[in-house]
Structures are given as C-alpha cells and as structure tokens.
Design a protein around this motif. Structure first.
Motif, mmCIF file in Angstrom:
data_model
loop_
_atom_site.group_PDB
_atom_site.id
_atom_site.type_symbol
_atom_site.label_atom_id
_atom_site.label_comp_id
_atom_site.label_asym_id
_atom_site.label_seq_id
_atom_site.Cartn_x
_atom_site.Cartn_y
_atom_site.Cartn_z
ATOM 1 N N VAL A 180 0.711 -1.409 -0.062
ATOM 2 C CA VAL A 180 -0.072 -0.197 0.244
ATOM 3 C C VAL A 180 1.142 1.223 -0.345
ATOM 4 O O VAL A 180 0.596 2.134 -0.717
ATOM 5 C CB VAL A 180 -1.127 -0.041 1.308
ATOM 6 N N ALA A 181 2.011 1.406 1.041
ATOM 7 C CA ALA A 181 2.866 1.888 1.142
ATOM 8 C C ALA A 181 3.391 2.770 -0.174
ATOM 9 O O ALA A 181 3.403 3.749 -1.378
ATOM 10 C CB ALA A 181 4.126 1.930 2.082
ATOM 11 N N ASP A 182 3.913 1.352 -1.085
ATOM 12 C CA ASP A 182 5.058 1.615 -2.426
ATOM 13 C C ASP A 182 3.401 2.619 -3.201
ATOM 14 O O ASP A 182 3.307 3.129 -4.159
ATOM 15 C CB ASP A 182 5.000 0.193 -3.020
ATOM 16 N N ARG A 183 2.447 1.705 -3.596
ATOM 17 C CA ARG A 183 1.489 1.977 -4.668
ATOM 18 C C ARG A 183 0.579 3.738 -4.311
ATOM 19 O O ARG A 183 0.808 5.060 -4.578
ATOM 20 C CB ARG A 183 -0.217 1.655 -4.519
ATOM 21 N N ARG A 203 -4.034 1.055 14.295
ATOM 22 C CA ARG A 203 -3.006 0.509 13.748
ATOM 23 C C ARG A 203 -1.963 0.503 11.920
ATOM 24 O O ARG A 203 -0.797 0.527 12.256
ATOM 25 C CB ARG A 203 -2.464 -0.492 14.772
ATOM 26 N N SER A 204 -2.688 0.282 11.227
ATOM 27 C CA SER A 204 -2.884 0.479 9.677
ATOM 28 C C SER A 204 -2.163 1.627 9.562
ATOM 29 O O SER A 204 -1.890 1.710 9.012
ATOM 30 C CB SER A 204 -3.496 0.339 9.288
ATOM 31 N N ARG A 205 -3.314 3.019 10.227
ATOM 32 C CA ARG A 205 -2.504 3.731 10.008
ATOM 33 C C ARG A 205 -1.367 4.426 9.821
ATOM 34 O O ARG A 205 -0.344 4.789 9.718
ATOM 35 C CB ARG A 205 -3.782 4.827 10.032
ATOM 36 N N SER A 206 -1.192 4.022 11.177
ATOM 37 C CA SER A 206 0.909 4.561 11.776
ATOM 38 C C SER A 206 1.297 3.421 11.156
ATOM 39 O O SER A 206 2.646 3.816 10.848
ATOM 40 C CB SER A 206 -0.004 3.740 13.626
ATOM 41 N N ASP A 207 1.034 1.992 11.027
ATOM 42 C CA ASP A 207 1.423 1.346 10.287
ATOM 43 C C ASP A 207 1.833 2.224 8.496
ATOM 44 O O ASP A 207 3.704 1.220 8.053
ATOM 45 C CB ASP A 207 1.190 -0.515 10.264
ATOM 46 N N LEU A 208 1.139 2.552 8.120
ATOM 47 C CA LEU A 208 1.275 2.563 6.569
ATOM 48 C C LEU A 208 2.284 4.272 6.530
ATOM 49 O O LEU A 208 2.997 4.320 6.003
ATOM 50 C CB LEU A 208 0.451 3.001 6.239
ATOM 51 N N ARG A 209 2.216 4.820 7.571
ATOM 52 C CA ARG A 209 2.614 6.273 7.133
ATOM 53 C C ARG A 209 4.111 6.526 7.326
ATOM 54 O O ARG A 209 5.321 6.657 7.541
ATOM 55 C CB ARG A 209 2.201 7.157 8.871
ATOM 56 N N GLY A 210 4.769 5.061 8.150
ATOM 57 C CA GLY A 210 5.859 4.270 9.346
ATOM 58 C C GLY A 210 6.812 3.910 8.136
ATOM 59 O O GLY A 210 7.910 4.248 7.686
#
Length: 365
Positions: A180-183, A203-210
């Motif tokens: 998701v981060a790559d996209r 947690r998903s939002r936090s992990d994505l930002r990281g």
C-alpha cells in the motif's frame, strides 16, 4: 487563491453572470429552500437584464445538481449559455451576490472557494487499501488487495515462535502495508498530489505512515473516521478536506502578510498598497500576488485590454491610450491578476492596506 479552472474565463467575453448563494442541505426542507432561493435569484437576474440563455443554463445547473452535504454555498459564473464556473464553496457566503457585468466577479471565490487541492483518500487495513485519487485527470479509484496471504490469525492459533501462525500473520501484514505504501507513494509522485488522507484502523494508519518515505509521510493527514468498508463517511471526509483547505488558505495568507510587511519595512519596492500602485503593477505585468482586503465600491477605467487599468484616465494617457470602459475595481483588478497568472489572496487584520488592496511584485520597478 484561484482554482486553475478559472483561467478559462480569460477566453470569454461578457456580459458575465456571477451568482453566489447558500445551498446548505441540513434540514428536511432543504430542497424547498433551494428552489425558493433560485426563484429570488432568477427574478433579480431578469431585473438586471441577464441574457436569457445564461439564466436557463444556470437554472439547470442549480436545480439539477446533487444536493450538498451539510452547510454549503455555491458559486456560478456564466457567459451566454455556458456555465464557466460551478463550484461548491467551503461555507455559505455572508449574503447572496448576483451580478451581471462586463467582467466576472471573483472575490467571493477567494473568500470561500476551493483551492486547487489534489489529493487521495486511502482507507487502509492490514489486508490492503481502497484508494480514491482526486487529481488533474479527474477521479480514479483502485484497490490494493492482500498480496501475502491471510493477515488475520485464526482463533486458537499459536502466538509465538518462528514460522508460527502469528509470525506468518505479522509478516503478511507488513508486506501488505508495504505494498500500500509503495502504491500511495507512486500515486503522489506521479500525479503530484498535495495531500494523502489516510483513514481506517488506527494501527494500519500508523504502520502505513511508518512505511512511507519521508517526502510522502509529510503530506499524510490521518482521519479517525471509521474502518475500511464500514459505510458512508462522506460528510466526515468532506469536513476533513475543508479543514485542510482552510489550513492551507490561512497559511498562505500568513506567508503573504509576512512577506508584504517585511518588504514594506525594507523599502524594496516589492510590496505596494493602494489602488494606484496595484493597478500600475497590473499594467506593467509585475504583479505576483494580489492581496484583497475591504475594497470599497470604486471604479477604474480601462481600454480593451484587461490589464490596462487605472483609477484615473491620466494614468492611461502616458501609454497613448484612452479609456474606453469604466469598471468596478473589485472585478477589474482580480480579473487583470487572472490574466497575469498572479495569485489572489484575501487578507484580514494581518495587514491594513490603503484603499483595501495591496500586492507583491515579481520584481521592483
């Protein structure tokens, strides 16, 4: 600030019909109130001798559009049978404005209209994301699906040890967040988006930002408005977007006011105020940022060019031209700025310009 779509106005000739009014949809009788508002606007347009084809085009645009979400305003500018501007305003205007004039009236769009905010909305969980892009090419939707197998541990599964269901679940979730981060990064870079609104599990939002590179993480705005696929959150999302637009508007005003005050203090010639000097900057093409305060109901004279404007005829005579038109300053000066591709900002108590109008030049003259 003007949306880029307004540049098309420079390709048309008047008369222009400019209409600003409230069209909030927050009561059961909202549709009835809208129809009554339009009836009053149409009556005023007829009294001002608006072209019939413009009135007909505006009637369809007003009454056939989907209803607003919550408190809202609308902005319309038409020339002939063509509706050139049809914008949802960020809030209701203070009063209904109806004008039929040689030039479009743009100041309320500076007060309440949208900036050119390009953005994506990503609803994320550890299985992927639903992404909607609002960019130069319009609206684009896509889904990033789970790429690494299950990400939810089955009931009763082991919870520790290499290769256990827990470890495999965590690894799969990390790979999905990375995908998701790559996209998201690709879309922001490719379409040069201003903001990425991220909603979904905490947690998903936090992990994505990281997982995002720093340049991308810096434009992320997290929204705590529900989980992926949890239902209709249009009103909450619209409110979040409005807040971001307003934050950017205020930041732009702050920056321009600081620059104007600093340049005024330096005596560099880049900061000017008063209608005379601002019109001069429009005429010589040096205008970079127009700062509109409480501009009184005054007029300027002009020839056929939208940038050859002045408060008095004598200022045009040095260019060998005679005034052919008398125009309202609050229409002519912003329209001249539009022709110069200058930024237009509303200012408040941050500065107190002479005649209610000021500017920053691109270069000193």
């Amino acid at each position: 600030m003007y949306p880029n779509s307004l540049r098309a106005l420079t390709e048309y000739t008047g008369p222009f019909v400019s209409v600003y009014f409230e069209d909030s949809h927050d009561t059961e009788d909202a549709r009835t109130r809208l129809e009554l508002s339009w009836r009053g606007i149409e009556e005023e347009l007829r009294e001002r001798s608006a072209p019939d084809e413009a009135v007909e085009a505006l009637r369809s645009a007003v009454l056939d559009a989907p209803p607003a979400v919550g408190r809202s305003g609308r902005a319309f500018i038409a020339a002939g049978a063509t509706v050139l501007v049809d914008e949802r305003l960020l809030g209701p205007p203070v009063r209904t404005e109806v004008r039929v004039s040689e030039l479009p009236y743009l100041v309320p769009l500076v007060d309440h209209g949208p900036v050119d905010l390009t953005y994506l909305v990503a609803w994320v969980d550890h299985a992927g994301a639903d992404i909607t892009v609002h960019g130069p090419g319009g609206v684009h939707e896509e889904t990033v699906d789970a790429v690494s197998g299950p990400v939810h541990q089955a009931a009763g599964a082991e919870s520790a040890g290499y290769g256990t269901p827990q470890r495999r679940t965590d690894d799969a979730a990390r790979r999905n967040v990375s995908a998701v981060a790559d996209r998201v990064t690709h879309l922001i870079d490719e379409r040069r988006l201003d903001v990425a609104f991220v909603a979904g599990e905490v947690r998903s939002r936090s992990d994505l930002r990281g997982a995002l590179p720093e340049r991308t993480a810096d434009v992320v705005v997290e929204l705590d408005i529900g989980a992926r696929g949890s239902g209709d959150h249009d009103e909450e999302l619209a409110h979040a977007i409005e807040e971001e637009v307003e934050r950017r508007r205020l930041a732009a005003m702050d920056d321009a006011a600081r620059r104007w005050s600093a340049e005024t203090g330096r005596g560099s010639g880049l900061a000017i105020d008063g209608l005379d000097d601002v019109c001069a900057a429009v005429r010589d093409g040096s205008l970079e940022t127009l700062l509109v305060g409480d501009l009184p109901e005054v007029t300027v004279v002009a020839d056929s060019s939208p940038t050859m404007i002045a408060p008095e005829p004598d200022a045009l005579s040095v260019f060998g031209v005679s005034p052919a038109r008398t125009l309202r300053a609050d229409e002519a000066v912003p329209f001249g700025a539009l022709h110069l591709d200058a930024e237009v900002l509303r200012v408040d108590e941050r500065i107190d310009p002479r005649d209610g109008i000021a500017a920053l030049r691109r270069y000193a003259t």
